[in-house]
Design a protein around this motif. Structure first.
Motif, PDB file in Angstrom:
ATOM      1  N   LEU A  57      -5.578   3.319  -9.137  1.00 22.95           N
ATOM      2  CA  LEU A  57      -5.114   2.314  -8.052  1.00 22.95           C
ATOM      3  C   LEU A  57      -5.553   3.258  -6.760  1.00 22.95           C
ATOM      4  CD1 LEU A  57      -3.327  -0.418  -7.494  1.00 22.95           C
ATOM      5  CD2 LEU A  57      -1.393   1.031  -7.112  1.00 22.95           C
ATOM      6  N   GLY A  58      -5.226   4.432  -6.794  1.00 25.50           N
ATOM      7  CA  GLY A  58      -5.488   5.155  -5.705  1.00 25.50           C
ATOM      8  C   GLY A  58      -6.859   5.371  -5.329  1.00 25.50           C
ATOM      9  N   ILE A  59      -7.614   5.663  -6.353  1.00 26.62           N
ATOM     10  CA  ILE A  59      -8.957   5.858  -6.255  1.00 26.62           C
ATOM     11  C   ILE A  59      -9.817   4.524  -5.746  1.00 26.62           C
ATOM     12  CG2 ILE A  59     -11.325   6.220  -7.806  1.00 26.62           C
ATOM     13  CD1 ILE A  59      -9.452   8.014  -9.413  1.00 26.62           C
ATOM     14  N   LEU A  75      -1.819  14.214  -5.462  1.00 23.08           N
ATOM     15  CA  LEU A  75      -1.379  13.821  -6.668  1.00 23.08           C
ATOM     16  C   LEU A  75      -2.078  14.092  -8.148  1.00 23.08           C
ATOM     17  CD1 LEU A  75       0.349  11.394  -7.979  1.00 23.08           C
ATOM     18  CD2 LEU A  75      -1.532   9.687  -7.588  1.00 23.08           C
ATOM     19  N   GLU A 125      -8.570   2.492  -3.691  1.00 22.46           N
ATOM     20  CA  GLU A 125      -8.062   2.608  -2.230  1.00 22.46           C
ATOM     21  C   GLU A 125      -9.078   3.311  -1.388  1.00 22.46           C
ATOM     22  OE1 GLU A 125      -6.255   0.635  -0.362  1.00 22.46           O
ATOM     23  OE2 GLU A 125      -5.184  -0.418  -1.982  1.00 22.46           O
ATOM     24  N   GLN A 167       0.753  -1.129   0.083  1.00 21.34           N
ATOM     25  CA  GLN A 167       0.258  -0.059  -0.125  1.00 21.34           C
ATOM     26  C   GLN A 167       0.852   1.235   0.047  1.00 21.34           C
ATOM     27  OE1 GLN A 167      -2.748  -0.547   3.376  1.00 21.34           O
ATOM     28  NE2 GLN A 167      -4.436  -0.753   1.597  1.00 21.34           N
ATOM     29  N   LEU A 177       1.523   3.652  -3.267  1.00 19.08           N
ATOM     30  CA  LEU A 177       0.625   4.913  -3.586  1.00 19.08           C
ATOM     31  C   LEU A 177       1.428   6.343  -3.184  1.00 19.08           C
ATOM     32  CD1 LEU A 177      -1.953   5.556  -4.974  1.00 19.08           C
ATOM     33  CD2 LEU A 177      -3.200   5.581  -2.731  1.00 19.08           C
ATOM     34  N   PHE A 205      -3.534  10.813  -2.662  1.00 19.44           N
ATOM     35  CA  PHE A 205      -4.178  10.891  -3.793  1.00 19.44           C
ATOM     36  C   PHE A 205      -4.571  12.094  -4.403  1.00 19.44           C
ATOM     37  CE2 PHE A 205      -7.525  10.171  -6.346  1.00 19.44           C
ATOM     38  CZ  PHE A 205      -7.148   9.618  -7.432  1.00 19.44           C
ATOM     39  N   PHE A 232      -4.721   7.963   2.537  1.00 15.61           N
ATOM     40  CA  PHE A 232      -4.498   7.577   1.295  1.00 15.61           C
ATOM     41  C   PHE A 232      -4.954   8.790   0.270  1.00 15.61           C
ATOM     42  CE2 PHE A 232      -4.002   3.097   2.399  1.00 15.61           C
ATOM     43  CZ  PHE A 232      -2.659   3.067   2.037  1.00 15.61           C
TER      44      PHE A 232
END
Lengths: 336, 432, 236
Positions: free
Chosen positions: B194-196, A319, B198, A247, A250, A316, A312
């Motif tokens: 991938l992040g979405i 990002l 999660e 994990q 990310l 994200f 996360f």
């Protein structure tokens, strides 16, 4: 006095943990960014490379502990670290030889390489689970605290305590040393310069007589070293669990992209940006606010912007924002 | 076609062998799993095989499908609705309105400090307003009988409705994601999706008012016409039938239920294949492939690549969402903790690549083969490992190795993926 | 007459099935400047790449100082004393000017400080900017870095692919002056140029290529004087 208490609470709950976490992310992101710069693909197996290196280090640590070899105040894992690095380096070099080399010769597209790295991720993940299982492993020893909250309170007379865990101090010190060494290597040595040249302009590097195989090998060795160090530091600070390491991919990618993929300096900046954003947006600011604000304005709620489980989402969101508005990142990485 | 037929027969043989050597119940369980995965693989294939979109957020869309089952099938918690329903809905609306306002302002206003400041005010103000309305409502809802409900509940509708609605929910999410992330380079898109995924899981784990989060939701409801085992075991006709085929009532009823599910899954699967085959051979499909093979050329010819990509992303995600709904309604439980990227995203990807990207039948074949391996390596791994370690003396090492052999499946799949990529990059059934 | 110092003799070949070069011959004597000119698509750059080994030859050979180097890779040719400056992407943009020069000398294991000093003497501006990233320099300065990088191996032949593409006329004159200076130190220069007139003025030998074959070959002066060359290739 209240202001000092607020400051100490901030340092204790936000700054110190953020600094340690940021250092771990920065080391991870450096590995990702170097591989991207030289090998030109996003390595999805990096989190599991970290897990692999940490696993070997844990085994060696346990062995050292069983024969009574420890490092005093420092965690035994630091003694075991070189062995973890060595094993990981051997493994990624073998992976390169058996798997990636073929696609490099073929001049495969970055997307294909990403999918290949997914396969490598599976294999490494499987190996780690096979050897050490899926559970939490704690391997930290040595001094628990550099400064404990109790000592700090006694020494300063403040209501708030500042505690710095041994693992946090070790993390920051090791990360600083590693980064310094890496930059010295990249900026000052012949091999390091040839790596930068290769990342800059592959054709011209070949024309100049730079041996691509050697550049690639050195890159893998450095990436393995950085991954192992990052993984061990993270494991010491928190705990080791294979899935957590997957994990971590990310926030690590987020850090590398925010800084600008391919830019080592950017990876470090990105690591700290992501880490501090995560910590600050998920920290309950009530304590700090209570000290700073007058009593009449004391907050009722926790003043937590987001639940801790949404960390996360923080990396994200950053990002996505960076990708949309600043596609090459803060430090102008490459976009091939 | 004969080679393809042989491949399918070979894989079918695996299932038959499982039935004979282990149990038919087990074989059907694996088959149902493989077939649901095949639908997901078709969804991925539509995105990757047709359009070259690298979506590693399969898990998120499957989870949304699962969520739709809970929202459609479970009865509403009236008390919760009365104390917090309005607040939660109001809060969500405020949140959406804030984002919509911010996006509009961003597009309408001229670039500069004024725009940045306005954006900041809108976003921060909207967030505070959202939390102010949303938080008390959530606290109130989650306080109601937390050991059983503590959520708003669903609509108490037939489960079968959740299948298409799961697709719709996933499609809606795909639209929002596609709008922001589809312009990105392929490896960035992979990281973003991938992040979405999660984040979707994080929301499902933590927002207890929605579907009880990690406290899970048990759903006894079954999609029509699937019967309950206990009812079958009381049914005389069924009992005599099971008896005549040599099954005891418990096993027999379990097998029967799985067979009914299998038929339903196959119907959905057939429908998806039929539709996507038709789409693939239509002008739309040809254009999609033209875009995939040379995006710049297609763009130069005046094709709206971004729009096409968004379409295909939504369609593929909807298919994944439907499969996710089927899976959850089959399990009868929604547990966000079970959504793991290796199982729900990367496994599906292995299926697509091993089967043959761009080929729908390949995706099905890959799903059958890899699905079988995924479940059977876990079951067989310890046995194989005890054979391998037979020479070792009994001790912690051997115990550890046998114990961890169930993790062999990741290793196995990784090796298979790498071997296929290396030696047969077009997969078992290459694109025609 | 003895063989020229470097000669690509009767070269025939191309990238794919179709040949681009048809028995094309390019040669340069020691310390002289040879220029390849011709219309667009005449195979000028291809001819130079063939001499440097970036193109597989079906027929013909390449000789350097009496040695057959037809089979050598470009890298091996660098070691034999050939320097090549590509038309584009010819510097390491994120590295400093000095590091660019160091990378040019990568294959040298001896002390290359002298060579670097010579290059700084030749291009004084580079000395001032030696700690600046090469990618931040102006177009003309970048070309100087590119030429400097290629000179770091102390080549016997320097090959330049359109060194003046995209630079202003003043910078072009300046670059040509430097190239003459380099030739005076005994280094042979082989160069492809779009600016045919200016290039032929400084050329000892000129090659006019058309469709991958030699059309005219003579001294630079003679070509400049040839009315047919003037009319067809120099714009009157």
């Amino acid at each position: 006095m209240d202001f000092l208490n607020a400051l100490v609470a901030f340092l204790n709950f936000v700054f110190v943990p953020g600094l340690a976490y940021g250092a771990q992310l920065a080391l991870g992101a450096l590995g990702v960014t170097l591989i991207y710069g030289i090998l030109r693909f996003s390595n999805f197996a990096h989190g599991d490379t970290m897990a692999f290196g940490t696993m070997v280090t844990i085994f060696v640590t346990w062995f050292f502990q069983s024969i009574g070899l420890t490092a005093g105040f420092l965690p035994t894992a630091l003694l075991a670290l070189p062995f973890g690095i060595l094993a990981t380096a051997v493994m990624v070099l073998a992976t390169d030889k058996v798997i990636y080399q073929f696609y490099r010769r073929q001049k495969a597209t970055p997307t294909i390489l990403v999918i290949v790295s997914m396969g490598v991720m599976f294999v490494m993940n499987g190996l780690v689970r096979l050897f050490i299982g899926v559970d939490d492993q704690n391997f930290a020893d040595g001094g628990r605290f550099l400064i404990s909250a109790g000592e700090f309170k006694a020494a300063t007379g403040l209501a708030e305590g500042l505690s710095i865990k041994g693992s946090q101090a070790v993390t920051v010190a090791t990360a600083a040393l590693t980064v310094a060494l890496l930059f010295w290597f990249l900026q000052k040595t012949r091999t390091g310069k040839s790596m930068r040249a290769f990342a800059d302009n592959e054709d011209l590097a070949l024309l100049s007589g730079i041996n691509p195989d050697r550049v690639v090998q050195v890159t893998w060795i450095i990436a393995a070293t950085l991954a192992t160090i990052a993984g061990v530091l993270y494991g010491l600070d928190k705990s080791f669990r294979p899935f957590t390491y997957f994990q971590l991919l990310l926030p690590i990618f987020a850090a590398a992209i925010v800084g600008g993929l391919g830019s080592p300096l950017g990876a470090i900046a990105g690591g700290f940006i992501i880490a501090f954003s995560e910590v600050m947006l998920t920290y309950a600011w009530k304590k700090v606010a209570t000290y700073v604000l007058p009593d009449s304005m004391a907050p009722d709620s926790l003043l937590q912007l987001m639940g801790t489980d949404y960390k996360f989402a923080v990396s994200f969101a950053i990002l996505i924002l960076v990708l949309l508005f600043l596609p090459t990142g803060l430090f102008k990485g490459k976009s091939y | 076609m004969s080679k393809n037929l042989k491949l399918f027969l070979g894989v079918a043989l695996l299932f038959v062998a499982t039935g004979f050597l282990m149990s038919w119940n087990q074989a059907l369980f694996v088959l149902n799993f493989a077939m649901v995965s095949a639908i997901m693989a078709l969804g991925v294939n539509i995105q990757w095989g047709y359009a070259g979109l690298f979506n590693t957020g399969v898990m998120g869309f499957a989870a949304l499908g699962g969520l739709s089952v809970a929202l459609v099938a479970t009865p509403p918690v009236r008390e919760a609705w009365s104390v917090g329903g309005g607040g939660i809905l109001g809060g969500l609306l405020i949140g959406l309105a804030t984002i919509a306002l911010a996006v509009t302002l961003w597009k309408r206003m001229a670039k500069g400090r004024k725009r940045s400041l306005t954006m900041l005010v809108v976003l921060v103000g909207g967030f505070i307003l959202f939390r102010w309305v949303f938080d008390p409502a959530v606290t109130a809802v989650e306080a109601i009988n937390p050991s059983i409900t503590g959520n708003l509940g669903g609509f108490g509708l037939p489960v079968l409705l959740a299948w298409p609605l799961g697709g719709l929910l996933a499609a809606g999410a795909a639209w929002a994601i596609g709008k922001t992330a589809l312009g990105l380079r392929s490896d960035y898109l992979a990281i973003a999706t991938l992040g979405i995924a999660e984040i979707i899981i994080a929301v499902m784990k933590n927002e207890d008012w929605l579907a009880r989060g990690v406290k899970m939701m048990n759903m006894a409801q079954r999609p029509w016409p699937v019967p309950y085992e206990v009812n079958l075991q009381r049914n005389e006709t069924f009992l005599s039938l099971a008896n005549s085929m040599g099954f005891d009532p418990v096993t027999g009823s379990s097998i029967f239920v799985k067979l009914v599910y299998l038929v339903m899954i196959l119907i959905v699967l057939a429908l998806v294949i039929w539709l996507s085959e038709r789409a693939l051979n239509s002008p739309w499909g040809r254009m999609m492939r033209a875009i995939r093979d040379n995006e710049d050329a297609a763009r130069a010819m005046g094709k709206d690549v971004t729009r096409r990509h968004l379409q295909v992303f939504i369609l593929g995600s909807a298919v994944i969402g439907i499969a996710g709904a089927i899976l959850t309604s089959m399990d009868g439980i929604l547990n966000p903790g079970t959504y793991q990227p290796l199982r729900f995203t990367f496994l599906i990807w292995v299926m697509v690549i091993v089967g043959g990207s761009g080929n729908n039948w390949g995706a099905v074949l890959g799903a059958m083969l890899i699905g079988w391996l995924w479940l059977m390596v876990e079951a067989l791994g310890p046995q194989v490992m005890s054979l391998v370690t037979a020479g070792l003396s009994e001790g912690p090492l051997k115990a550890h190795l046998v114990d961890s052999a169930q993790h062999m499946r990741l290793l196995t799949l990784g090796v298979i993926l790498l071997l296929v990529l290396r030696f047969s990059p077009k997969g078992l059934l290459p694109e025609k | 007459m003895a063989d020229p110092f470097l000669i690509g003799d009767a070269m025939t070949g191309g990238y794919g099935a179709a040949d681009i070069l048809h028995s094309c011959t390019i040669a340069v004597e020691k310390g002289e400047i040879a220029v390849i000119v011709g219309p667009n698509g005449a195979g000028k750059s291809t001819a130079m790449k063939a001499v440097f080994g970036m193109l597989k030859l079906r027929e013909g050979r390449v000789m350097l100082d009496g040695e057959d180097i037809t089979k050598l890779t470009p890298q091996a040719r660098v070691a034999k004393g050939m320097g090549f400056v590509p038309q584009t992407h010819n510097i390491f943009p994120s590295m400093t000017v000095e590091e660019n020069l160091e990378m040019g000398a990568f294959i040298r294991r001896d002390d290359f400080q002298d060579t670097m000093t010579q290059i700084y003497d030749l291009f004084p501006i580079l000395k001032d900017k030696r700690n600046q990233a090469a990618g931040e320099l102006s177009g003309g300065q970048r070309q100087q870095v590119a030429v400097g990088r290629a000179l770091m191996t102390r080549p016997k032949v320097l090959m330049l692919d359109e060194p003046t593409a995209g630079v202003s006329p003043i910078v072009m004159d300046e670059l040509f002056d430097r190239i003459i200076e380099i030739a005076r130190t005994g280094i042979s220069i082989l160069m492809v140029e779009q600016n045919a007139r200016q290039a032929l003025e400084i050329a000892d030998k000129g090659y006019v290529l058309v469709q991958g074959a030699n059309r005219f070959t003579d001294t630079g002066k003679a070509l400049m004087a040839d009315p047919e060359v003037r009319r067809s290739f120099l714009g009157g």
